[in-house]
Design an enzyme around this catalytic site. Structure first.
Site, PDB file in Angstrom:
ATOM      1  N   LYS A  31       0.846  -1.201   0.000  1.00 50.13           N
ATOM      2  CA  LYS A  31       0.000   0.000   0.000  1.00 50.13           C
ATOM      3  C   LYS A  31       0.883   1.254   0.000  1.00 50.13           C
ATOM      4  O   LYS A  31       1.712   1.437   0.901  1.00 50.13           O
ATOM      5  CB  LYS A  31      -0.916   0.019   1.227  1.00 50.13           C
ATOM      6  CG  LYS A  31      -1.833   1.246   1.243  1.00 50.13           C
ATOM      7  CD  LYS A  31      -2.879   1.182   2.334  1.00 50.13           C
ATOM      8  CE  LYS A  31      -2.456   1.809   3.619  1.00 50.13           C
ATOM      9  NZ  LYS A  31      -2.426   3.286   3.606  1.00 50.13           N
ATOM     10  N   ASP A  58      -3.219   4.367  -2.209  1.00 50.61           N
ATOM     11  CA  ASP A  58      -4.180   4.906  -1.233  1.00 50.61           C
ATOM     12  C   ASP A  58      -4.274   6.422  -1.389  1.00 50.61           C
ATOM     13  O   ASP A  58      -3.680   7.172  -0.621  1.00 50.61           O
ATOM     14  CB  ASP A  58      -3.716   4.514   0.181  1.00 50.61           C
ATOM     15  CG  ASP A  58      -4.779   4.764   1.223  1.00 50.61           C
ATOM     16  OD1 ASP A  58      -5.914   5.095   0.851  1.00 50.61           O
ATOM     17  OD2 ASP A  58      -4.470   4.626   2.424  1.00 50.61           O
ATOM     18  N   LYS A  60      -7.360   8.087  -1.799  1.00 51.33           N
ATOM     19  CA  LYS A  60      -8.664   8.553  -1.273  1.00 51.33           C
ATOM     20  C   LYS A  60      -9.214   9.717  -2.101  1.00 51.33           C
ATOM     21  O   LYS A  60      -9.415  10.825  -1.602  1.00 51.33           O
ATOM     22  CB  LYS A  60      -8.541   8.943   0.202  1.00 51.33           C
ATOM     23  CG  LYS A  60      -8.131   7.774   1.091  1.00 51.33           C
ATOM     24  CD  LYS A  60      -8.320   8.091   2.559  1.00 51.33           C
ATOM     25  CE  LYS A  60      -7.956   6.927   3.452  1.00 51.33           C
ATOM     26  NZ  LYS A  60      -6.516   6.639   3.510  1.00 51.33           N
ATOM     27  N   ASP A  63     -13.587  14.383  -5.433  1.00 50.35           N
ATOM     28  CA  ASP A  63     -13.608  15.609  -6.245  1.00 50.35           C
ATOM     29  C   ASP A  63     -14.879  15.564  -7.097  1.00 50.35           C
ATOM     30  O   ASP A  63     -15.735  14.695  -6.878  1.00 50.35           O
ATOM     31  CB  ASP A  63     -12.331  15.659  -7.119  1.00 50.35           C
ATOM     32  CG  ASP A  63     -11.920  17.086  -7.445  1.00 50.35           C
ATOM     33  OD1 ASP A  63     -12.807  17.884  -7.818  1.00 50.35           O
ATOM     34  OD2 ASP A  63     -10.724  17.411  -7.335  1.00 50.35           O
ATOM     35  N   THR A 114     -11.808   6.871  10.402  1.00 48.61           N
ATOM     36  CA  THR A 114     -11.895   6.482  11.828  1.00 48.61           C
ATOM     37  C   THR A 114     -11.385   7.592  12.752  1.00 48.61           C
ATOM     38  O   THR A 114     -11.612   7.539  13.953  1.00 48.61           O
ATOM     39  CB  THR A 114     -11.105   5.187  12.099  1.00 48.61           C
ATOM     40  OG1 THR A 114      -9.847   5.294  11.461  1.00 48.61           O
ATOM     41  CG2 THR A 114     -11.837   3.970  11.594  1.00 48.61           C
ATOM     42  N   ARG A 205       3.083  -0.388  10.830  1.00 48.57           N
ATOM     43  CA  ARG A 205       4.122  -0.412  11.866  1.00 48.57           C
ATOM     44  C   ARG A 205       4.426  -1.784  12.473  1.00 48.57           C
ATOM     45  O   ARG A 205       5.599  -2.073  12.728  1.00 48.57           O
ATOM     46  CB  ARG A 205       3.788   0.622  12.946  1.00 48.57           C
ATOM     47  CG  ARG A 205       4.081   2.030  12.458  1.00 48.57           C
ATOM     48  CD  ARG A 205       3.392   3.073  13.266  1.00 48.57           C
ATOM     49  NE  ARG A 205       1.947   3.058  13.043  1.00 48.57           N
ATOM     50  CZ  ARG A 205       1.110   3.939  13.577  1.00 48.57           C
ATOM     51  NH1 ARG A 205       1.570   4.888  14.366  1.00 48.57           N
ATOM     52  NH2 ARG A 205      -0.179   3.875  13.321  1.00 48.57           N
TER      53      ARG A 205
HETATM   54  O1  C5P Z   1       1.049   1.414  11.031  1.00 45.46           O
HETATM   55  P1  C5P Z   1      -0.379   0.967  10.970  1.00 45.46           P
HETATM   56  O2  C5P Z   1      -0.544  -0.537  10.926  1.00 45.46           O
HETATM   57  O3  C5P Z   1      -1.260   1.622  12.015  1.00 45.46           O
HETATM   58  O4  C5P Z   1      -0.850   1.508   9.550  1.00 45.46           O
HETATM   59  C1  C5P Z   1      -2.172   1.458   9.136  1.00 45.46           C
HETATM   60  C2  C5P Z   1      -2.339   2.054   7.783  1.00 45.46           C
HETATM   61  O5  C5P Z   1      -3.734   2.089   7.481  1.00 45.46           O
HETATM   62  C3  C5P Z   1      -1.841   3.484   7.610  1.00 45.46           C
HETATM   63  O6  C5P Z   1      -1.342   3.619   6.276  1.00 45.46           O
HETATM   64  C4  C5P Z   1      -3.068   4.331   7.811  1.00 45.46           C
HETATM   65  O7  C5P Z   1      -3.036   5.538   7.104  1.00 45.46           O
HETATM   66  C5  C5P Z   1      -4.155   3.413   7.222  1.00 45.46           C
HETATM   67  N1  C5P Z   1      -5.499   3.627   7.743  1.00 45.46           N
HETATM   68  C6  C5P Z   1      -5.806   3.578   9.087  1.00 45.46           C
HETATM   69  N2  C5P Z   1      -7.085   3.779   9.514  1.00 45.46           N
HETATM   70  C7  C5P Z   1      -8.054   4.018   8.623  1.00 45.46           C
HETATM   71  C8  C5P Z   1      -7.763   4.044   7.276  1.00 45.46           C
HETATM   72  C9  C5P Z   1      -6.456   3.848   6.851  1.00 45.46           C
HETATM   73  O8  C5P Z   1      -4.942   3.337   9.916  1.00 45.46           O
HETATM   74  N3  C5P Z   1      -9.286   4.161   9.042  1.00 45.46           N
END
Ligand code: C5P
Length: 228
Positions: A31, A58, A60, A63, A114, A205
Protein backbone atom coordinates in the site's frame (compact mmCIF):
# COMPACT_ATOMS: atom_id res chain seq x y z
CA UNK A 1 -7.49 -16.67 2.20
CA UNK A 2 -7.17 -13.11 3.48
CA UNK A 3 -4.22 -11.07 2.22
CA UNK A 4 -1.76 -8.73 3.88
CA UNK A 5 -1.37 -5.18 2.54
CA UNK A 6 1.85 -3.69 3.86
CA UNK A 7 1.31 0.03 4.54
CA UNK A 8 4.65 1.30 3.27
CA UNK A 9 4.53 4.48 5.36
CA UNK A 10 8.19 5.52 5.19
CA UNK A 11 9.62 8.87 4.03
CA UNK A 12 12.71 7.71 2.29
CA UNK A 13 12.53 6.17 -1.17
CA UNK A 14 15.73 4.15 -0.78
CA UNK A 15 14.55 2.77 2.55
CA UNK A 16 11.21 1.84 0.94
CA UNK A 17 13.01 0.01 -1.87
CA UNK A 18 15.29 -1.84 0.54
CA UNK A 19 12.30 -3.03 2.57
CA UNK A 20 10.61 -4.25 -0.61
CA UNK A 21 13.74 -6.10 -1.76
CA UNK A 22 13.95 -7.77 1.65
CA UNK A 23 10.37 -9.11 1.56
CA UNK A 24 10.03 -9.74 -2.16
CA UNK A 25 9.40 -13.47 -1.73
CA UNK A 26 6.06 -12.97 0.00
CA UNK A 27 2.84 -12.67 -1.94
CA UNK A 28 1.56 -9.52 -0.33
CA UNK A 29 -0.01 -6.25 -1.45
CA UNK A 30 2.01 -3.05 -1.05
CA UNK A 31 0.00 0.00 0.00
CA UNK A 32 1.47 3.31 -1.15
CA UNK A 33 0.07 6.55 0.21
CA UNK A 34 0.54 10.22 -0.70
CA UNK A 35 3.84 10.55 1.04
CA UNK A 36 5.70 8.00 -1.04
CA UNK A 37 3.68 8.36 -4.24
CA UNK A 38 4.32 12.09 -4.47
CA UNK A 39 8.03 11.45 -4.01
CA UNK A 40 8.42 8.27 -6.03
CA UNK A 41 5.69 8.60 -8.66
CA UNK A 42 5.40 6.20 -11.57
CA UNK A 43 9.00 4.88 -11.33
CA UNK A 44 8.23 3.69 -7.80
CA UNK A 45 5.05 1.96 -8.98
CA UNK A 46 7.06 0.23 -11.71
CA UNK A 47 9.70 -0.82 -9.18
CA UNK A 48 7.06 -2.37 -6.89
CA UNK A 49 5.36 -4.10 -9.82
CA UNK A 50 8.63 -5.49 -11.15
CA UNK A 51 9.26 -7.15 -7.78
CA UNK A 52 5.95 -8.96 -8.27
CA UNK A 53 3.81 -7.27 -5.63
CA UNK A 54 0.20 -6.23 -6.05
CA UNK A 55 -0.17 -2.46 -5.61
CA UNK A 56 -2.71 -0.58 -3.51
CA UNK A 57 -2.60 3.16 -4.19
CA UNK A 58 -4.18 4.91 -1.23
CA UNK A 59 -5.11 8.29 -2.68
CA UNK A 60 -8.66 8.55 -1.27
CA UNK A 61 -9.96 10.50 -4.27
CA UNK A 62 -12.77 12.99 -3.61
CA UNK A 63 -13.61 15.61 -6.25
CA UNK A 64 -16.18 16.40 -8.93
CA UNK A 65 -17.31 13.26 -10.82
CA UNK A 66 -15.40 13.99 -14.02
CA UNK A 67 -12.13 14.68 -12.22
CA UNK A 68 -12.41 11.46 -10.24
CA UNK A 69 -13.28 9.57 -13.44
CA UNK A 70 -10.06 10.90 -14.99
CA UNK A 71 -8.04 10.06 -11.88
CA UNK A 72 -9.31 6.48 -11.77
CA UNK A 73 -8.67 6.04 -15.50
CA UNK A 74 -5.17 7.37 -15.16
CA UNK A 75 -4.43 5.16 -12.13
CA UNK A 76 -5.81 2.14 -14.01
CA UNK A 77 -3.32 2.77 -16.78
CA UNK A 78 -0.47 2.46 -14.28
CA UNK A 79 -1.49 -1.18 -13.82
CA UNK A 80 -2.19 -0.85 -10.10
CA UNK A 81 -4.56 -3.30 -8.41
CA UNK A 82 -6.43 -1.31 -5.73
CA UNK A 83 -7.33 2.39 -5.40
CA UNK A 84 -9.25 4.21 -2.66
CA UNK A 85 -11.99 6.82 -3.11
CA UNK A 86 -14.23 8.65 -0.62
CA UNK A 87 -17.87 7.57 -0.52
CA UNK A 88 -18.71 11.09 0.72
CA UNK A 89 -17.98 12.31 -2.82
CA UNK A 90 -21.55 11.33 -3.69
CA UNK A 91 -23.43 8.86 -5.85
CA UNK A 92 -22.55 10.48 -9.20
CA UNK A 93 -18.87 10.58 -8.27
CA UNK A 94 -18.93 6.89 -7.29
CA UNK A 95 -20.64 5.94 -10.57
CA UNK A 96 -18.13 7.90 -12.65
CA UNK A 97 -15.25 6.42 -10.64
CA UNK A 98 -16.48 2.92 -11.48
CA UNK A 99 -16.79 3.91 -15.16
CA UNK A 100 -13.13 4.97 -15.10
CA UNK A 101 -11.86 1.51 -14.08
CA UNK A 102 -9.78 -0.53 -16.49
CA UNK A 103 -7.33 -3.42 -16.29
CA UNK A 104 -8.89 -5.24 -13.32
CA UNK A 105 -8.45 -2.31 -10.93
CA UNK A 106 -10.47 -2.71 -7.75
CA UNK A 107 -12.00 0.40 -6.23
CA UNK A 108 -12.22 0.57 -2.45
CA UNK A 109 -14.52 3.11 -0.81
CA UNK A 110 -13.75 4.84 2.46
CA UNK A 111 -16.93 5.81 4.31
CA UNK A 112 -16.14 7.88 7.40
CA UNK A 113 -12.50 8.12 8.47
CA UNK A 114 -11.89 6.48 11.83
CA UNK A 115 -10.28 9.72 13.02
CA UNK A 116 -13.77 11.31 13.05
CA UNK A 117 -16.11 11.18 16.02
CA UNK A 118 -19.61 12.50 16.71
CA UNK A 119 -18.43 16.13 16.36
CA UNK A 120 -18.04 15.44 12.66
CA UNK A 121 -21.75 14.60 12.33
CA UNK A 122 -22.50 18.08 13.60
CA UNK A 123 -19.89 19.54 11.24
CA UNK A 124 -21.49 17.99 8.13
CA UNK A 125 -25.01 18.47 9.51
CA UNK A 126 -26.33 14.94 9.07
CA UNK A 127 -29.37 13.39 10.72
CA UNK A 128 -27.63 9.99 10.87
CA UNK A 129 -25.63 8.44 13.70
CA UNK A 130 -22.01 7.57 12.87
CA UNK A 131 -22.82 3.85 12.55
CA UNK A 132 -25.87 4.46 10.36
CA UNK A 133 -23.95 6.85 8.14
CA UNK A 134 -21.13 4.33 7.67
CA UNK A 135 -23.67 1.67 6.68
CA UNK A 136 -25.58 4.00 4.34
CA UNK A 137 -22.36 5.09 2.58
CA UNK A 138 -21.14 1.49 2.37
CA UNK A 139 -24.39 0.30 0.78
CA UNK A 140 -24.49 3.22 -1.67
CA UNK A 141 -20.86 2.61 -2.70
CA UNK A 142 -21.57 -1.04 -3.46
CA UNK A 143 -24.77 -0.18 -5.34
CA UNK A 144 -22.66 2.11 -7.52
CA UNK A 145 -20.30 -0.76 -8.29
CA UNK A 146 -17.24 -0.34 -6.07
CA UNK A 147 -15.43 -3.58 -5.25
CA UNK A 148 -14.64 -3.12 -1.58
CA UNK A 149 -14.94 -1.08 1.58
CA UNK A 150 -12.35 0.13 4.05
CA UNK A 151 -13.52 -0.27 7.64
CA UNK A 152 -12.29 -0.98 11.14
CA UNK A 153 -12.07 -4.58 12.32
CA UNK A 154 -15.05 -3.89 14.57
CA UNK A 155 -17.23 -2.42 11.83
CA UNK A 156 -16.52 -5.19 9.35
CA UNK A 157 -18.69 -7.76 11.10
CA UNK A 158 -21.72 -5.48 10.99
CA UNK A 159 -21.08 -4.54 7.37
CA UNK A 160 -20.71 -8.17 6.26
CA UNK A 161 -23.89 -9.20 8.07
CA UNK A 162 -26.02 -6.21 7.00
CA UNK A 163 -24.99 -6.08 3.35
CA UNK A 164 -26.37 -8.72 1.09
CA UNK A 165 -23.62 -8.52 -1.52
CA UNK A 166 -20.06 -9.81 -1.81
CA UNK A 167 -17.36 -7.20 -1.30
CA UNK A 168 -13.72 -6.95 -0.30
CA UNK A 169 -13.43 -5.89 3.33
CA UNK A 170 -10.21 -3.96 3.85
CA UNK A 171 -9.24 -3.50 7.48
CA UNK A 172 -6.51 -1.35 9.04
CA UNK A 173 -5.75 -1.05 12.77
CA UNK A 174 -4.20 -4.51 13.07
CA UNK A 175 -1.87 -5.23 15.98
CA UNK A 176 -0.05 -8.44 16.85
CA UNK A 177 0.13 -7.39 20.46
CA UNK A 178 -2.98 -5.45 21.42
CA UNK A 179 -1.13 -3.40 24.01
CA UNK A 180 1.07 -1.84 21.29
CA UNK A 181 -1.56 0.44 19.77
CA UNK A 182 0.60 3.37 18.54
CA UNK A 183 -1.97 6.01 17.59
CA UNK A 184 -4.72 3.53 16.67
CA UNK A 185 -7.71 3.55 19.02
CA UNK A 186 -9.52 0.38 18.13
CA UNK A 187 -7.26 -2.49 17.20
CA UNK A 188 -7.67 -6.19 16.42
CA UNK A 189 -5.28 -9.09 15.93
CA UNK A 190 -5.00 -10.63 12.45
CA UNK A 191 -6.98 -13.64 13.64
CA UNK A 192 -9.80 -11.52 15.08
CA UNK A 193 -10.00 -9.36 11.97
CA UNK A 194 -10.24 -12.36 9.64
CA UNK A 195 -12.84 -14.01 11.88
CA UNK A 196 -14.86 -10.79 11.62
CA UNK A 197 -14.77 -11.04 7.83
CA UNK A 198 -11.68 -9.06 6.76
CA UNK A 199 -10.32 -9.96 3.31
CA UNK A 200 -7.33 -7.60 3.27
CA UNK A 201 -5.44 -6.67 6.44
CA UNK A 202 -3.67 -3.32 6.17
CA UNK A 203 -0.61 -3.52 8.38
CA UNK A 204 2.16 -0.95 8.69
CA UNK A 205 4.12 -0.41 11.87
CA UNK A 206 3.80 -3.96 13.26
CA UNK A 207 5.84 -5.10 10.24
CA UNK A 208 7.94 -2.00 9.57
CA UNK A 209 9.09 -1.64 13.16
CA UNK A 210 9.73 -5.32 13.79
CA UNK A 211 13.29 -6.61 14.05
CA UNK A 212 12.74 -9.32 11.47
CA UNK A 213 10.16 -8.26 8.89
CA UNK A 214 10.13 -11.64 7.16
CA UNK A 215 9.45 -13.50 10.41
CA UNK A 216 6.66 -11.08 11.25
CA UNK A 217 5.03 -11.56 7.85
CA UNK A 218 5.29 -15.33 8.23
CA UNK A 219 3.74 -15.12 11.68
CA UNK A 220 0.82 -13.04 10.35
CA UNK A 221 0.30 -15.42 7.42
CA UNK A 222 0.11 -18.33 9.88
CA UNK A 223 -2.40 -16.45 12.04
CA UNK A 224 -4.54 -15.81 8.96
CA UNK A 225 -4.26 -19.41 7.89
CA UNK A 226 -5.61 -20.59 11.26
CA UNK A 227 -9.00 -19.15 10.35
CA UNK A 228 -10.64 -21.34 7.78
O1 C5P B 1 1.05 1.41 11.03
P1 C5P B 1 -0.38 0.97 10.97
O2 C5P B 1 -0.54 -0.54 10.93
O3 C5P B 1 -1.26 1.62 12.01
O4 C5P B 1 -0.85 1.51 9.55
C1 C5P B 1 -2.17 1.46 9.14
C2 C5P B 1 -2.34 2.05 7.78
O5 C5P B 1 -3.73 2.09 7.48
C3 C5P B 1 -1.84 3.48 7.61
O6 C5P B 1 -1.34 3.62 6.28
C4 C5P B 1 -3.07 4.33 7.81
O7 C5P B 1 -3.04 5.54 7.10
C5 C5P B 1 -4.16 3.41 7.22
N1 C5P B 1 -5.50 3.63 7.74
C6 C5P B 1 -5.81 3.58 9.09
N2 C5P B 1 -7.09 3.78 9.51
C7 C5P B 1 -8.05 4.02 8.62
C8 C5P B 1 -7.76 4.04 7.28
C9 C5P B 1 -6.46 3.85 6.85
O8 C5P B 1 -4.94 3.34 9.92
N3 C5P B 1 -9.29 4.16 9.04
Amino acid sequence: MAKIALALDVEDLDLAKNILREIKDYKIIVKIGYLLFIKGGVPLIDFVKNLGFEIFLDLKLHDIPNTVYNGVRSASELGIDYLTIHALGGREMLIRAVEGKKNNLKLLAVSILTSHSDDYLDYIGTKYSLDDLVLKLAKTSLECGVDGLVSSALEVKKLKSSINKDFLAVVPGIRLDKTAKDDQNRVATPEEAVKNGADILVIGRPILKSEDKKKTIEFILKEIDKVK
